[in-house]
Design an enzyme around this catalytic site. Structure first.
Site, PDB file in Angstrom:
ATOM      1  N   TYR A 142       0.814  -1.215   0.000  1.00  0.00           N
ATOM      2  CA  TYR A 142       0.000   0.000   0.000  1.00  0.00           C
ATOM      3  C   TYR A 142       0.856   1.277   0.000  1.00  0.00           C
ATOM      4  CZ  TYR A 142      -3.931  -3.101   1.099  1.00  0.00           C
ATOM      5  OH  TYR A 142      -4.874  -4.096   1.070  1.00  0.00           O
ATOM      6  N   LYS A 192       4.055 -15.182   1.631  1.00  0.00           N
ATOM      7  CA  LYS A 192       4.049 -16.046   0.450  1.00  0.00           C
ATOM      8  C   LYS A 192       5.504 -16.241   0.027  1.00  0.00           C
ATOM      9  CE  LYS A 192       0.949 -16.905  -2.197  1.00  0.00           C
ATOM     10  NZ  LYS A 192       0.382 -18.254  -2.501  1.00  0.00           N
ATOM     11  N   ASP A 224      -2.104 -17.913   1.775  1.00  0.00           N
ATOM     12  CA  ASP A 224      -3.323 -18.476   1.178  1.00  0.00           C
ATOM     13  C   ASP A 224      -3.810 -19.670   1.991  1.00  0.00           C
ATOM     14  OD1 ASP A 224      -0.971 -19.700   0.344  1.00  0.00           O
ATOM     15  OD2 ASP A 224      -1.773 -20.326  -1.599  1.00  0.00           O
ATOM     16  N   ASP A 252      -9.950  -9.143   8.188  1.00  0.00           N
ATOM     17  CA  ASP A 252     -11.387  -9.032   7.905  1.00  0.00           C
ATOM     18  C   ASP A 252     -12.041 -10.408   7.916  1.00  0.00           C
ATOM     19  OD1 ASP A 252     -11.380  -6.341   7.751  1.00  0.00           O
ATOM     20  OD2 ASP A 252     -12.162  -6.203   5.711  1.00  0.00           O
TER      21      ASP A 252
END
Ligand code: NAD
Length: 367
Positions: A142, A192, A224, A252
Site C-alpha cells: 500500500y 508467500k 493463502d 477481515d
C-alpha cells in the site's frame, strides 16, 4: 504523578454516540477503581472538515503526538463523499496513523459464547475462539514505490510494489512476539515465501527475531493456506503475524468469524515514547454507520472493548481490562442485545445508552 492522558476523537455518524458510552466507562474506572485519566476531546474526519476545512487540524495532530493514547470513534458519511480525496474524512485517520508511525495493527477476533450463532461458521468451530492478528500497517504494497498507472507499449499498466526493509519486519515481529508472550506463547507468521522475495525476507527476519523469543513457539504458513485454515479450524491459532496486504484480508476474514461488526475493537501501536508507553490509537473496526446514526441504535461494545485494549496495552492494566471484557461478556450472556445482535425472533433490542448502562451495572457487580 500526573494522570495518564487520553485524547478522544469521536468523529462522525455513530462515533459520538458510542464514544459517549466509553466516556461513562472511563468515569466509572476513575470513580470506582481510582484509575483516573486526563481526558481531552477534539475533532476528526467530517466533523473536523466542517469546523476547519481539513479532516484533521494540525493542533489536533500535535495533541495526538503528546498524549498517552488516542481513542477514535469513526469517520465518514455520505455528506462528505463529494469532497476532494485530499480532504476526505478518512484522510484524517490516515494522517494520524502515518504521523504517529503506528506500524503494528492489532485486531482481536474473539467469539463471545453468547454470540456464536452469529458466525457464518458452525458454532463448534468458533465457540471460544480468541485469536489476535498483528498486521504491519505502514509499509508493503500500500506504500511501496513505484506505484501508479503508466503507459507502456500503448496500453495502461497498473503498478504497486511490495517492499519491506529488514527493520520494518523486525519491529513488527518484535511487537507480535511480545504479544504472544503475554498470551499463549504461540505465533504463526504468514507470507508467500513460495512466490515472493519479500516473503522470503519476511520469513528470514521473523526467524532471526525468534532467537530473542525462544519461549514462544513460532510457525510459518503461506498466507493463502492461512486464509483456508482460518475458516477450517481457526482455533489452531493464537497470534498471527502478517504484512499489510495479507493482513488486510486475513483480519477481515477472521473478524467475520465472530459474526458482528459492532463487537470488534482494534489497536494500532507504534514505537515506545519517552515514558515507555507505545504511541497508540484505539478504535472500533466498524465505520460511522450513517444508516443508523442519530437513532440510539448503535452497539457501543466495539468502542468500549477498544478502551479495554487501551487499558491492557497502553496502561498495563490487564486485570482491569479483563474486568471490562468480562462485563461485556456477562451482559451478552444475560441476553442484553442492541439491534445488530438480535436474531429474527429475539425480542426488543436495547439502545446504545442502555447497553452502556448494562455494562456499567456488570462492572459494579464485579466489585
Ligand atoms: P460501517 O461499518 O459504518 O457499517 C456497515 C454496517 O454495519 C451498517 O449496516 C451499520 O449500520 C452496521 N454497523 C456498523 N457499526 C455498528 C455498530 N457499532 N452497531 C450497530 N451496527 C453497526 O461501514 P460502511 O457502511 O461501509 O461505511 C460507512 C461510512 O463509514 C463510510 O463513510 C466509510 O468510509 C466509513 N468507514 C469508516 C471507518 C473508520 O472510521 N475506521 C471504517 C469503515 C468505514
Amino acid at each position: 504523578m500526573s494522570n495518564p492522558s487520553l485524547l478522544i476523537l469521536a468523529g462522525d455518524g455513530i462515533g459520538p454516540e458510542v464514544m459517549a458510552e466509553v466516556q461513562r466507562i472511563i468515569a466509572w474506572f476513575g470513580d470506582k477503581r481510582g484509575l483516573k485519566f486526563d481526558v481531552s476531546e477534539d475533532l476528526v474526519g467530517g466533523a473536523a472538515y466542517d469546523a476547519h476545512g481539513v479532516p484533521l487540524h494540525d493542533d489536533t495532530m500535535a495533541k495526538a503526538q503528546e498524549v498517552d493514547a488516542v481513542l477514535l470513534g469513526a469517520v465518514g458519511g455520505p455528506k462528505y463523499d463529494v469532497l476532494d480525496f485530499s480532504v476526505k474524512p478518512e484522510r484524517g485517520l490516515l494522517r494520524l496513523r502515518k504521523e504517529m508511525d503506528l506500524f503494528a495493527n492489532l485486531r482481536p477476533a474473539q467469539c463471545f459464547d453468547a454470540l456464536a450463532d452469529f458466525s457464518s461458521l458452525k458454532k463448534d468451530i468458533v465457540a471460544g475462539l480468541d485469536i489476535m492478528i498483528v498486521r504491519e500497517l505502514t509499509s508493503g504494497s500500500y506504500f511501496g514505490e513505484p506505484r501508479g498507472i503508466f503507459i507502456e507499449d500503448n496500453e495502461r499498466v497498473g503498478i504497486n510494489t511490495q517492499r519491506y526493509t529488514e527493520s520494518e519486519i523486525d519491529r513488527v515481529a518484535r511487537a507480535a512476539f511480545e504479544l504472544a508472550r503475554k498470551r499463549s506463547k504461540k505465533l504463526c507468521s504468514m507470507e508467500k515465501a513460495n512466490v515472493m522475495e519479500s516473503g522470503i525476507l519476511w520469513r528470514d527476519v521473523v526467524t532471526e527475531v525468534h532467537a530473542d523469543y525462544q519461549d514462544v513457539e513460532l510457525s510459518h504458513m503461506y498466507a493463502d493456506n492461512g486464509a483456508m485454515q482460518l475458516v477450517r479450524a481457526p482455533k489452531q491459532f493464537d497470534v498471527i503475524l502478517t504484512d499489510n496486504l495479507f493482513g488486510d484480508l486475513l483480519s477481515d476474514c477472521a473478524a467475520m468469524l465472530t459474526g458482528s461488526l459492532g463487537m470488534l475493537p482494534s489497536a494500532s501501536l507504534g514505537a515506545p515514547m519517552e515514558n515507555g508507553r507505545p504511541k497508540a490509537l484505539y478504535e472500533p473496526v466498524h465505520g460511522s454507520a450513517p444508516d443508523i446514526a442519530g437513532q440510539g441504535k448503535a452497539n457501543p461494545s466495539a468502542c468500549i472493548l477498544s478502551f479495554a485494549m487501551a487499558l491492557r496495552y497502553s496502561f498495563d492494566q490487564g486485570t482491569e481490562a479483563d474486568r471490562l471484557e468480562a462485563a461485556v461478556e456477562k451482559v451478552l450472556a444475560d441476553g442484553v442485545r442492541t439491534a445488530d445482535l438480535m436474531q429474527a425472533d429475539g425480542g426488543a433490542p436495547v439502545s446504545t445508552s442502555e447497553m452502556g448502562s448494562a455494562i456499567i451495572a456488570a462492572l459494579d457487580a464485579s466489585l
